[in-house]
Design a protein around this motif. Structure first.
Motif, short mmCIF file in Angstrom:
data_model
loop_
_atom_site.label_atom_id
_atom_site.label_comp_id
_atom_site.label_asym_id
_atom_site.label_seq_id
_atom_site.Cartn_x
_atom_site.Cartn_y
_atom_site.Cartn_z
N GLN A 50 68.25 7.69 74.80
CA GLN A 50 69.00 8.91 74.48
C GLN A 50 69.21 9.11 72.98
OE1 GLN A 50 72.60 9.68 76.61
NE2 GLN A 50 71.69 9.40 78.63
N GLY A 51 68.67 8.20 72.18
CA GLY A 51 68.81 8.32 70.73
C GLY A 51 70.19 7.96 70.23
N ARG A 52 70.98 7.25 71.03
CA ARG A 52 72.33 6.83 70.61
C ARG A 52 72.21 5.44 69.97
NH1 ARG A 52 75.76 8.52 75.99
NH2 ARG A 52 77.44 7.42 74.89
N LEU A 53 71.58 5.44 68.80
CA LEU A 53 71.19 4.17 68.18
C LEU A 53 72.37 3.41 67.61
CD1 LEU A 53 67.82 5.22 66.48
CD2 LEU A 53 68.21 4.18 68.73
N ASP A 54 73.39 4.09 67.13
CA ASP A 54 74.57 3.39 66.58
C ASP A 54 75.25 2.57 67.68
OD1 ASP A 54 74.17 4.40 64.08
OD2 ASP A 54 75.53 6.11 64.33
N GLU A 55 75.37 3.16 68.86
CA GLU A 55 75.99 2.43 69.97
C GLU A 55 75.09 1.30 70.44
OE1 GLU A 55 78.22 5.53 72.73
OE2 GLU A 55 76.59 6.49 71.63
N ALA A 56 73.77 1.55 70.42
CA ALA A 56 72.82 0.49 70.80
C ALA A 56 72.93 -0.69 69.84
CB ALA A 56 71.40 1.04 70.81
N ARG A 57 73.08 -0.43 68.53
CA ARG A 57 73.23 -1.50 67.52
C ARG A 57 74.49 -2.31 67.78
NH1 ARG A 57 74.08 1.49 62.87
NH2 ARG A 57 74.58 -0.47 61.82
N GLN A 58 75.56 -1.62 68.15
CA GLN A 58 76.82 -2.33 68.43
C GLN A 58 76.65 -3.28 69.62
OE1 GLN A 58 79.87 0.61 68.98
NE2 GLN A 58 79.62 1.46 66.92
N MET A 59 75.91 -2.82 70.62
CA MET A 59 75.67 -3.69 71.78
C MET A 59 74.79 -4.89 71.38
SD MET A 59 77.46 -2.16 73.97
CE MET A 59 77.10 -3.22 75.34
N LEU A 60 73.78 -4.64 70.50
CA LEU A 60 72.92 -5.74 70.05
C LEU A 60 73.71 -6.77 69.24
CD1 LEU A 60 69.60 -3.93 69.01
CD2 LEU A 60 69.99 -5.38 71.01
N SER A 61 74.70 -6.31 68.49
CA SER A 61 75.52 -7.25 67.71
C SER A 61 76.29 -8.18 68.65
CB SER A 61 76.49 -6.48 66.81
OG SER A 61 77.46 -5.78 67.58
N LYS A 62 76.69 -7.68 69.83
CA LYS A 62 77.38 -8.53 70.81
C LYS A 62 76.41 -9.58 71.37
CE LYS A 62 80.77 -5.03 72.16
NZ LYS A 62 81.86 -5.70 71.43
N GLU A 63 75.15 -9.17 71.57
CA GLU A 63 74.12 -10.11 72.04
C GLU A 63 73.87 -11.18 70.96
OE1 GLU A 63 70.76 -11.96 73.86
OE2 GLU A 63 72.52 -10.89 74.62
N ALA A 71 69.79 -13.94 67.36
CA ALA A 71 70.56 -13.18 66.36
C ALA A 71 69.65 -12.55 65.32
CB ALA A 71 71.59 -14.10 65.69
N GLY A 72 68.62 -13.31 64.86
CA GLY A 72 67.72 -12.78 63.83
C GLY A 72 66.95 -11.56 64.34
N MET A 73 66.43 -11.65 65.56
CA MET A 73 65.68 -10.53 66.13
C MET A 73 66.58 -9.30 66.33
SD MET A 73 63.18 -12.39 68.93
CE MET A 73 64.52 -13.30 69.72
N CYS A 74 67.82 -9.58 66.77
CA CYS A 74 68.77 -8.47 66.98
C CYS A 74 69.08 -7.78 65.65
CB CYS A 74 70.06 -8.99 67.62
SG CYS A 74 69.87 -9.46 69.36
N ARG A 75 69.22 -8.62 64.58
CA ARG A 75 69.53 -8.04 63.27
C ARG A 75 68.37 -7.17 62.77
NH1 ARG A 75 67.99 -9.24 58.51
NH2 ARG A 75 67.09 -11.24 59.17
N ILE A 76 67.13 -7.64 62.94
CA ILE A 76 65.96 -6.88 62.49
C ILE A 76 65.84 -5.55 63.25
CG2 ILE A 76 63.42 -6.86 62.39
CD1 ILE A 76 63.59 -9.94 61.96
N LEU A 77 65.99 -5.65 64.59
CA LEU A 77 65.88 -4.43 65.40
C LEU A 77 67.04 -3.47 65.08
CD1 LEU A 77 64.12 -3.11 67.55
CD2 LEU A 77 65.62 -4.06 69.30
N GLY A 78 68.21 -4.06 64.84
CA GLY A 78 69.36 -3.23 64.47
C GLY A 78 69.12 -2.51 63.15
#
Length: 655
Positions: free
Chosen positions: A206-219, A227-234
């Protein structure tokens, strides 16, 4: 709109076998009466029909829905407001105002949809629940179509902002993600929730990337290894170029930035940066707009137009309006994959993406159960100057045709017909004629309703309809023996014949009771009494009684004599007028002059010479004897009065 679209649907009538029995029907303004007949061409006719019922088939059953009535009432105000402000709309303010009107219509649809949803949940009967749920789906589809038309035809968003509008459109109509987000975030360990990756994927789709980044930070916090992969994708999500409303960069600049960003995403995928996490790798493929990766998420995308917008977001963010139809058609084909045929909703949305307004209206007219949607949408688009060139072959333009159909449906309802009046008012070509035809068919069940109809007709100078309504009400009043009301309506209708009939009833009532009813009305007839001779007589005869009661004997005598000599009194009433002269003739003071007395004598003899002669004994003969006695008394009184008048007039001359 002009070609035949196929065979109409068959409506089955319970208890009727149309193969064996012939049907008869009768059309009404908004419904049809159908019944079975005893006539049979092939077999011997039966004495009675096998199905002794009359069925009513209604054209617009939605007008009888309590919740949809709110939709009709609320949208009526928006419609009338739009017509009234039309002349004030110019330039940029015009576009902004039309967008505001469109949003108002959509808010009404959404409010009705939410109320219908609550009713569906609360329904105790499963069948009712299914019916309400079906209506919710229809309202949701209506709002979906209207919103898309608003973006493409009213907002006319250019490349860049167009995609932002389409994203909002998808987010508004795919709202299950919000409850899922609340559920995941409300859990003790969100990243371990069974729907965690499903939620992140939907947010990205849905293009809600800010919320998706917040969820990735929890992962990342819960899983140090990823953590490194989540940071790069974020970071990739954060740096994705987007044309925000307040941004001044050009489309060319955006395309260059987006191309660099896209290449960076592709490099990370080729370098197997996310190979250790299938979920993150899948998300990276989505960011690249990979069609295969997107189609793997068909269940989360729900529908082809969600797939279309996501595909455009990550592959063609600066898509131009003129190219939309190409991507829409290919997205539909890819999403369905030949497994199923497009639904009516798919065809409507596809026509909108092709900027084929007339096809949108046509498909909606076929698919939806009433004319509300197409009538109001077409009217709004017409105000946007998008339908000016489209006239129908039978003389009306599309806007007026649809408004007339919608208003006709409203007139089938016992109270919504009042809304239909305004819709007819704003149809300049055929509106007035249609209103005249429909308003004559309104059942005048109560006087209050009749007064409403009458006021509408009078405001529009519909003279014939005013007369017709007044005559109907006058007839009802006569049947209920409400003579005052009947006379009032006949005067208002300017119906001389009916006013004469009612006046005769008043006079007959007077003969039987010896007094008048509805004195206030008769005393205040004014110029209206000139409508007919009989009404004039009624008013003047009542005036004679008033003069007599006020002891204005000379005025009473002159008026009584003029009533007799003017020939406006009914022949049957002459004897009463002559007898009314008796008290005046017996007054101590001479009231009638000698000349007036001679006139009375002439009237008396004229009456006596024209009386029928009853040869058979009976009630008529007894009546004749009574009248003869009264007339003899009158002759004596006239003779005495003549002598007194001559003496009085002679003494006055001598002095």
């Amino acid at each position: 709109m002009e070609e035949l679209d196929g065979e109409p649907t068959v409506t089955l009538i319970p208890g009727v076998n149309s193969k064996k029995k012939q049907m008869c029907f009768d059309w009404g303004p908004g419904e049809m009466l159908v019944c079975e007949t005893s006539f049979n061409k092939n077999e011997k006719s039966e004495t009675e029909p096998g199905c002794p019922f009359i069925y009513i088939i209604r054209k617009d059953i939605d007008v009888y829905s309590q919740i949809l009535r709110k939709l009709f009432n609320e949208s009526h105000g928006i419609f009338v407001g739009l017509q009234r402000i039309e002349e004030e709309l110019t330039g940029k303010s015009r576009k902004a105002q039309l967008v505001r009107v469109s949003k108002n219509y959509r808010s009404v649809i959404r409010a009705c949809m939410e109320e219908m949803h609550q009713v569906a949940i609360a329904a105790k009967d499963p069948a009712s629940g299914r019916q309400f749920s079906s209506q919710v789906s229809i309202l949701s589809a209506m709002e979906l179509i209207w919103n898309l038309c608003e973006i493409l035809f009213i907002e006319v968003a250019p490349a860049g902002p167009l995609l932002l509008h389409l994203l909002d459109w998808v987010r508004l109509h795919v709202c299950e993600v919000d409850s899922l987000l609340a559920d995941v975030l409300g859990s003790e360990n969100p990243s371990k929730h069974e729907s965690f990756w499903k939620l992140v994927t939907i947010l990205v789709l849905q293009g809600r990337l800010d919320e998706a980044r917040q969820m990735l930070s929890k992962e990342a916090d819960a899983n140090p290894s990823s953590a490194g992969m989540c940071r790069i994708l974020g970071d990739l999500m954060r740096t994705m170029p987007v044309l925000s409303p307040g941004n001044t960069q050009t489309l060319t600049e955006l395309e260059l930035k987006w191309q660099h960003w896209h290449e960076e995403c592709e490099r990370h995928l080729q370098d197997s940066t996310f190979a250790a996490s299938p979920h993150l790798e899948s998300l990276c493929k989505i960011l690249l707009g990979d069609e295969a990766a997107l189609l793997e998420q068909k269940e989360l995308l729900n529908n082809w137009y969600h797939f279309l917008v996501t595909r455009l977001l990550y592959s063609h963010p600066t898509v131009k309006p003129i190219d939309l139809h190409l991507y829409a058609q290919s997205s539909l084909d890819l999403f369905l994959g030949g497994e199923s045929s497009p639904e009516p909703l798919d065809n409507i949305l596809l026509a909108a993406f092709e900027f084929d307004i007339h096809q949108v209206i046509k498909e909606c007219s076929i698919a939806l159960s009433n004319w509300w949607f197409v009538a109001h949408l077409t009217d709004l688009l017409d105000h946007c100057k998008l339908l000016q060139s489209h006239n129908l072959y039978f003389g009306s333009n599309m806007r007026e045709f649809l408004l007339l159909e919608y208003a006709s449906g409203l007139f089938a309802h016992h109270s919504l017909w009042q809304l239909g009046v305004d819709y007819f008012d704003y149809c300049p070509e055929f509106g007035r004629v249609s209103l005249e035809l429909h308003i004559e068919r309104i059942p005048l069940s109560t006087e209050q309703k009749a007064l409403k109809v009458l006021r509408i007709c009078e405001q529009r100078q519909m003279t014939e309809q005013v007369r017709s309504i007044c005559k109907i009400l006058a007839m009802k009043a006569v049947r209920n023996n409400r003579l005052g009301s009947a006379l009032s309506w006949s005067i208002r209708a300017k119906d001389a014949a009916f006013a004469t009939l009612v006046s005769d009833r008043f006079l007959k009532d007077y003969c039987e009771r010896g007094c008048f009813s509805d004195l206030d009305l008769i005393d205040n007839l004014g110029p209206a009494m000139m409508l007919s001779d009989r009404l004039t007589f009624l008013g003047k005869y009542r005036e004679f009684h008033r003069f007599y009661g006020e002891k204005r004997l000379a005025d009473a005598a002159s008026l009584l004599l003029s009533l007799m000599t003017s020939q406006i009194a009914p022949r049957s009433f002459w004897v009463i007028l002559l007898i009314d002269a008796l008290p005046l003739l017996e007054e101590k003071e001479v009231v009638f002059s000698a000349e007036q007395t001679y006139e009375l004598m002439r009237c008396l003899e004229d009456f006596a010479s024209r009386r029928p002669v009853w040869r058979e004994p009976g009630v008529q003969r007894l009546q004749e004897d009574v009248e003869n006695t009264k007339l003899e008394m009158l002759r004596l009184a006239l003779a005495r009065n003549l002598g007194r008048a001559i003496i009085k007039e002679g003494s006055l001359e001598g002095s």
